[in-house]
Design a protein around this motif. Structure first.
Motif, PDB file in Angstrom:
ATOM      1  N   ARG A 194       1.081  -1.281   0.260  1.00  0.00           N
ATOM      2  CA  ARG A 194       0.110  -0.440  -0.012  1.00  0.00           C
ATOM      3  C   ARG A 194       0.402   0.913  -0.377  1.00  0.00           C
ATOM      4  NH1 ARG A 194      -5.262  -0.568   1.466  1.00  0.00           N
ATOM      5  NH2 ARG A 194      -5.492   0.871   2.543  1.00  0.00           N
ATOM      6  N   TRP A 195       0.271   2.650  -0.515  1.00  0.00           N
ATOM      7  CA  TRP A 195       1.242   3.522  -1.050  1.00  0.00           C
ATOM      8  C   TRP A 195      -0.047   5.008  -0.766  1.00  0.00           C
ATOM      9  CZ3 TRP A 195       2.669   6.360  -5.692  1.00  0.00           C
ATOM     10  CH2 TRP A 195       3.689   7.496  -4.834  1.00  0.00           C
ATOM     11  N   HIS A 196       0.667   5.885   0.051  1.00  0.00           N
ATOM     12  CA  HIS A 196      -0.794   6.707  -0.570  1.00  0.00           C
ATOM     13  C   HIS A 196       0.461   8.234  -0.813  1.00  0.00           C
ATOM     14  CE1 HIS A 196       0.870   8.689   3.300  1.00  0.00           C
ATOM     15  NE2 HIS A 196       1.351   7.994   3.702  1.00  0.00           N
ATOM     16  N   TYR A 197      -0.156   8.973  -2.076  1.00  0.00           N
ATOM     17  CA  TYR A 197      -0.050  10.103  -2.095  1.00  0.00           C
ATOM     18  C   TYR A 197      -1.209  10.867  -2.409  1.00  0.00           C
ATOM     19  CZ  TYR A 197       1.877  12.793  -5.606  1.00  0.00           C
ATOM     20  OH  TYR A 197       2.773  13.722  -6.838  1.00  0.00           O
ATOM     21  N   THR A 198      -0.317  12.482  -1.826  1.00  0.00           N
ATOM     22  CA  THR A 198      -1.547  13.784  -2.101  1.00  0.00           C
ATOM     23  C   THR A 198      -1.574  14.395  -3.927  1.00  0.00           C
ATOM     24  OG1 THR A 198      -0.924  13.847  -0.643  1.00  0.00           O
ATOM     25  CG2 THR A 198      -1.638  15.695  -0.863  1.00  0.00           C
ATOM     26  N   LEU A 199      -2.354  14.611  -4.466  1.00  0.00           N
ATOM     27  CA  LEU A 199      -2.634  14.560  -5.084  1.00  0.00           C
ATOM     28  C   LEU A 199      -2.355  16.169  -5.715  1.00  0.00           C
ATOM     29  CD1 LEU A 199      -5.326  12.717  -6.478  1.00  0.00           C
ATOM     30  CD2 LEU A 199      -3.265  12.274  -7.922  1.00  0.00           C
ATOM     31  N   PRO A 200      -2.201  16.660  -6.736  1.00  0.00           N
ATOM     32  CA  PRO A 200      -1.926  18.651  -6.726  1.00  0.00           C
ATOM     33  C   PRO A 200      -3.747  19.265  -6.448  1.00  0.00           C
ATOM     34  CG  PRO A 200      -0.983  17.575  -8.492  1.00  0.00           C
ATOM     35  CD  PRO A 200      -1.669  16.704  -7.732  1.00  0.00           C
ATOM     36  N   GLN A 201      -3.531  20.196  -5.388  1.00  0.00           N
ATOM     37  CA  GLN A 201      -5.076  20.917  -5.284  1.00  0.00           C
ATOM     38  C   GLN A 201      -5.564  21.148  -6.922  1.00  0.00           C
ATOM     39  OE1 GLN A 201      -5.302  20.390  -1.765  1.00  0.00           O
ATOM     40  NE2 GLN A 201      -7.624  20.632  -1.965  1.00  0.00           N
ATOM     41  N   GLY A 202      -7.027  20.851  -6.711  1.00  0.00           N
ATOM     42  CA  GLY A 202      -8.058  21.560  -8.283  1.00  0.00           C
ATOM     43  C   GLY A 202      -7.634  20.748  -9.172  1.00  0.00           C
ATOM     44  N   HIS A 203      -6.485  20.199  -9.410  1.00  0.00           N
ATOM     45  CA  HIS A 203      -6.356  18.876 -10.582  1.00  0.00           C
ATOM     46  C   HIS A 203      -7.252  18.102 -11.160  1.00  0.00           C
ATOM     47  CE1 HIS A 203      -2.498  21.449 -10.869  1.00  0.00           C
ATOM     48  NE2 HIS A 203      -2.146  20.053 -11.606  1.00  0.00           N
ATOM     49  N   ASN A 204      -7.398  17.317 -12.441  1.00  0.00           N
ATOM     50  CA  ASN A 204      -8.416  16.558 -12.606  1.00  0.00           C
ATOM     51  C   ASN A 204      -7.387  15.247 -12.757  1.00  0.00           C
ATOM     52  OD1 ASN A 204     -11.094  18.005 -12.979  1.00  0.00           O
ATOM     53  ND2 ASN A 204     -11.152  18.138 -14.874  1.00  0.00           N
TER      54      ASN A 204
END
Length: 283
Positions: A189-199
């Motif tokens: 398992r791994w978690h990642y923070t997506l860029p804010q406001g991106h599709n």
């Protein structure tokens, strides 16, 4: 941490078999009636075959205007040439990010007659102010694409965007793209923070991957795309055979799209002008 912060799969899409160019067989995942686009992404094609007759005809000379094409080769070799004198050979693991801008005519032809040909082509829209810029290329051989190893059992090729301290070589301020090729060992398992406001979307091309947390978790099978929504924290988990997936995100342009074949503009008038300019040899 509340689930409000978590990314979830808002819909899943399976690609449609199609052919393009002079008869290259491929799977279209974005750019179908089911998912016409995901602003700023206009199209995603996956090609993968070890049958030479599926790819040998290639993509002979054809025009582009108003957007970018991103070609990521996993296996096989593809030579590209354009009418501005640019030429290059895409080898396994290499990436070409081509900004068509105001227009060029190019060909993409296989450089082999047998063996496996596998990879992706993604179309990324350009904002109106940049549709008529000069064409340019960002082309990177495999050794120039850095790999991040954020946790044991996770390996990420960072084509665009950032994972920890590892930054991808592709830069495009207009859409600020993220393009990751993620390999997960079985059950990791791994978690990642997506860029804010991106599709954003995740596309699994080997194995199976769980996307999301708790009751919102969804399993994506091989050749399945998940459109992502909700919060910015993306939880990924591999199935029992591991997983390999693309994670792609971009800042939406929120502009009108007028598109026909290889031309993507903002208005019908600009589209008509593109046809005229191409026919009169102005690309």
């Amino acid at each position: 941490m509340s689930n409000a912060n978590h990314t979830r799969v808002v819909r899943t899409i399976r690609g449609m078999p199609t052919s393009d160019g002079a008869g290259v067989r491929l799977t279209r995942v974005i750019g179908t009636s089911e998912l016409p686009d995901l602003d700023p992404f206009l199209m995603l094609d996956e090609f993968g075959t070890d049958q030479p007759e599926d790819y040998l005809a290639g993509f002979p000379s054809h025009p582009h205007r108003g957007f970018e094409t991103v070609t990521y080769m996993l296996d096989g070799r593809m030579r590209h040439k354009d009418n501005h004198g640019n030429e290059g050979l895409l080898t396994p693991g290499s990436v070409q990010w081509m900004t068509a801008g105001r227009g060029l005519v190019h060909s993409e032809m296989p450089e082999q007659e047998s063996g496996r040909m596998r990879g992706f082509q993604l179309w990324v829209n350009l904002p109106g102010r940049e549709k008529m810029t000069a064409p340019r290329y960002q082309e990177f051989a495999p050794e120039r694409i850095p790999t991040a190893s954020p946790v044991p059992g996770v390996s990420v090729k960072v084509i665009a965007g950032q994972v920890g301290e590892v930054v991808g070589p592709i830069v495009q301020p207009a859409t600020d793209p993220l393009y990751l090729d993620i390999a997960l060992q079985p059950r990791v398992r791994w978690h990642y923070t997506l860029p804010q406001g991106h599709n954003a979307f995740a596309y699994v091309f080997e194995g199976t991957a769980q996307v999301g947390e708790g009751a919102d978790a969804r399993m994506l099978a091989t050749h399945e795309l998940g459109v992502l929504g909700g919060g910015a924290l993306l939880q990924l988990g591999a199935g029992e055979h591991g997983a390999r997936l693309l994670l792609v995100a971009g800042r939406p342009l929120r502009e009108p799209v007028a598109r026909h074949g290889p031309f993507v503009m903002n208005t019908r008038e600009q589209l008509m002008q593109a046809f005229v300019d191409y026919q009169e040899g102005r690309f």
